[in-house]
Design a protein around this motif. Structure first.
Motif, short mmCIF file in Angstrom:
data_model
loop_
_atom_site.label_atom_id
_atom_site.label_comp_id
_atom_site.label_asym_id
_atom_site.label_seq_id
_atom_site.Cartn_x
_atom_site.Cartn_y
_atom_site.Cartn_z
N ARG A 1 0.85 -1.18 0.00
CA ARG A 1 0.00 0.00 0.00
C ARG A 1 0.89 1.24 0.00
N VAL A 2 0.65 2.10 -0.96
CA VAL A 2 1.45 3.32 -1.13
C VAL A 2 0.53 4.52 -0.94
N LEU A 3 0.90 5.39 -0.01
CA LEU A 3 0.13 6.60 0.27
C LEU A 3 0.94 7.81 -0.16
N SER A 4 0.28 8.78 -0.80
CA SER A 4 0.90 10.04 -1.17
C SER A 4 0.08 11.17 -0.58
N TYR A 5 0.78 12.14 0.04
CA TYR A 5 0.05 13.14 0.82
C TYR A 5 0.79 14.47 0.79
N ALA B 1 4.97 5.63 2.44
CA ALA B 1 4.28 6.92 2.51
C ALA B 1 5.19 7.97 1.88
N ALA B 2 4.61 8.78 1.00
CA ALA B 2 5.35 9.86 0.33
C ALA B 2 4.65 11.17 0.64
N PHE B 3 5.43 12.16 1.03
CA PHE B 3 4.86 13.45 1.43
C PHE B 3 5.40 14.55 0.54
N GLN B 4 4.57 15.55 0.31
CA GLN B 4 5.01 16.75 -0.41
C GLN B 4 4.83 17.98 0.50
N GLU B 5 5.73 18.91 0.33
CA GLU B 5 5.74 20.24 0.95
C GLU B 5 6.31 20.35 2.36
N PRO B 6 6.60 19.30 3.11
CA PRO B 6 7.04 19.54 4.48
C PRO B 6 8.39 20.26 4.54
N LEU B 7 8.45 21.27 5.38
CA LEU B 7 9.70 21.97 5.68
C LEU B 7 10.53 21.14 6.66
N PRO B 8 11.80 21.50 6.91
CA PRO B 8 12.64 20.66 7.77
C PRO B 8 12.01 20.32 9.11
N ASP B 9 11.45 21.29 9.82
CA ASP B 9 10.83 20.99 11.11
C ASP B 9 9.64 20.05 10.94
N GLN B 10 8.89 20.21 9.87
CA GLN B 10 7.77 19.32 9.63
C GLN B 10 8.25 17.90 9.34
N PRO C 1 9.84 13.85 0.94
CA PRO C 1 10.39 12.64 1.58
C PRO C 1 9.57 11.39 1.28
N ILE C 2 10.25 10.28 1.32
CA ILE C 2 9.65 8.95 1.19
C ILE C 2 9.92 8.20 2.48
N ALA C 3 8.90 7.54 3.00
CA ALA C 3 9.03 6.78 4.25
C ALA C 3 8.61 5.33 4.00
N ARG D 1 -1.82 10.60 12.79
CA ARG D 1 -2.82 9.57 13.08
C ARG D 1 -3.39 8.98 11.80
N LEU D 2 -3.62 9.81 10.80
CA LEU D 2 -4.16 9.32 9.54
C LEU D 2 -3.23 8.27 8.93
N VAL D 3 -1.94 8.59 8.89
CA VAL D 3 -0.99 7.65 8.29
C VAL D 3 -0.91 6.38 9.13
#
Length: 279
Positions: free
Chosen positions: A5-9, A42-51, A79-81, A32-34
């Motif tokens: 299962r691959v999630l992109s967010y 899980a792949a995320f877009q837009e997070p800054l370093p602190d995020q 990032p990819i997790a 919690r959603l993830v």
């Protein structure tokens, strides 16, 4: 076959102007959603370093890779997790969507530097390997989106090519991200094998690197036809978050997730997408 299962967010960058939808009011709901949907990748877009650090803290069962788009590793990332009980990351890197992809750069009238992060992941319990690519196209320049799509089509064969663990074969590909364009648009058409201007090098000869839209070929489709929100409501007709897969990847299901937080609001201005795949 191995299920994954691959999630992109797109979790939206930490913008102080978001007021009651600021990141500190959303970050726990995103985590919690993830954790609830438990994607292997899980792949995320837009997070800054602190995020990015706060996502790591909230998802301790995942290994993260990927850097920021600025020269000093600052700025938004892709990032990819990988969930460590199922998949391990064998190799990874980030490149820029520009004419000089090996260095921090901006081209084609893009408003910001744009990047793609990739990871070769390998199943813990067998020899199955997969290339995951996570990207975020420019939101202003249509030309940048087209050229970014062409660049990815050029780079994918090399990234999916033979390695020391599997010297005689390429590996399946999953490309996810916020493409800032809808199905049927020029960048989307380029990625799935056609170039409306005829400037690309043409379809990739190896059909294992021909990409297909997971939402279009899924055996089961769930959720709205859009992936954009204003935190309170859906914005119709804006499916700009995508999962594209190579031909040997089966798509059991594709969902646009509409989970809300405990305030009744969406945790981001994008909905996450989740693809149940078989490789």
């Amino acid at each position: 076959m191995t299920a994954i299962r691959v999630l992109s967010y797109n979790v939206r960058y930490a913008n102080r102007g978001d007021h009651h939808d600021a990141w500190h009011d959303r970050r726990d709901a995103v985590g919690r959603l993830v954790r609830f949907h438990r994607p292997e990748i899980a792949a995320f877009q837009e997070p800054l370093p602190d995020q990015r650090e706060e996502l790591r803290e909230r998802l301790p069962n995942y290994e993260f890779v990927g850097r920021g788009r600025e020269a000093d590793d600052e700025g938004e990332g892709c990032p990819i997790a990988a969930r460590t009980d199922r998949w391990q990351i064998a190799d990874s890197d980030t490149f820029w969507l520009s004419e000089t992809p090996a260095e921090p750069s901006t081209d084609w009238d893009a408003a910001h530097p744009r990047i793609a992060t990739w990871a070769r992941v390998r199943a813990v319990d067998d020899d199955i390997a997969l290339l995951v690519v996570n990207t975020h196209f420019d939101h202003v320049s249509a030309g940048a989106r087209r050229e970014s799509a062409r660049l990815l089509r050029e780079r994918l064969p090399e990234l999916a090519g033979p390695d020391t663990d599997a010297p005689d074969e390429t590996i399946p590909v999953v490309l996810v991200g916020d493409l800032n364009c809808t199905p049927g648009s020029d960048p989307h058409r380029i990625l799935v094998g056609g170039d409306p201007e005829g400037n690309a090098s043409g379809p990739i000869d190896d059909d294992r690197l021909t990409l297909r839209d997971a939402a279009a070929i899924a055996d089961l489709r769930h959720g709205p036809e859009t992936s954009l929100t204003d935190f309170a409501r859906l914005i119709d007709g804006r499916r700009i978050d995508h999962a594209l897969v190579s031909s040997e990847v089966g798509v059991e299901a594709f969902a646009t997730l509409t989970d809300r937080d405990d305030r009744g609001r969406y945790p981001s201005d994008h909905l996450p997408i989740l693809a149940r795949l078989e490789v």
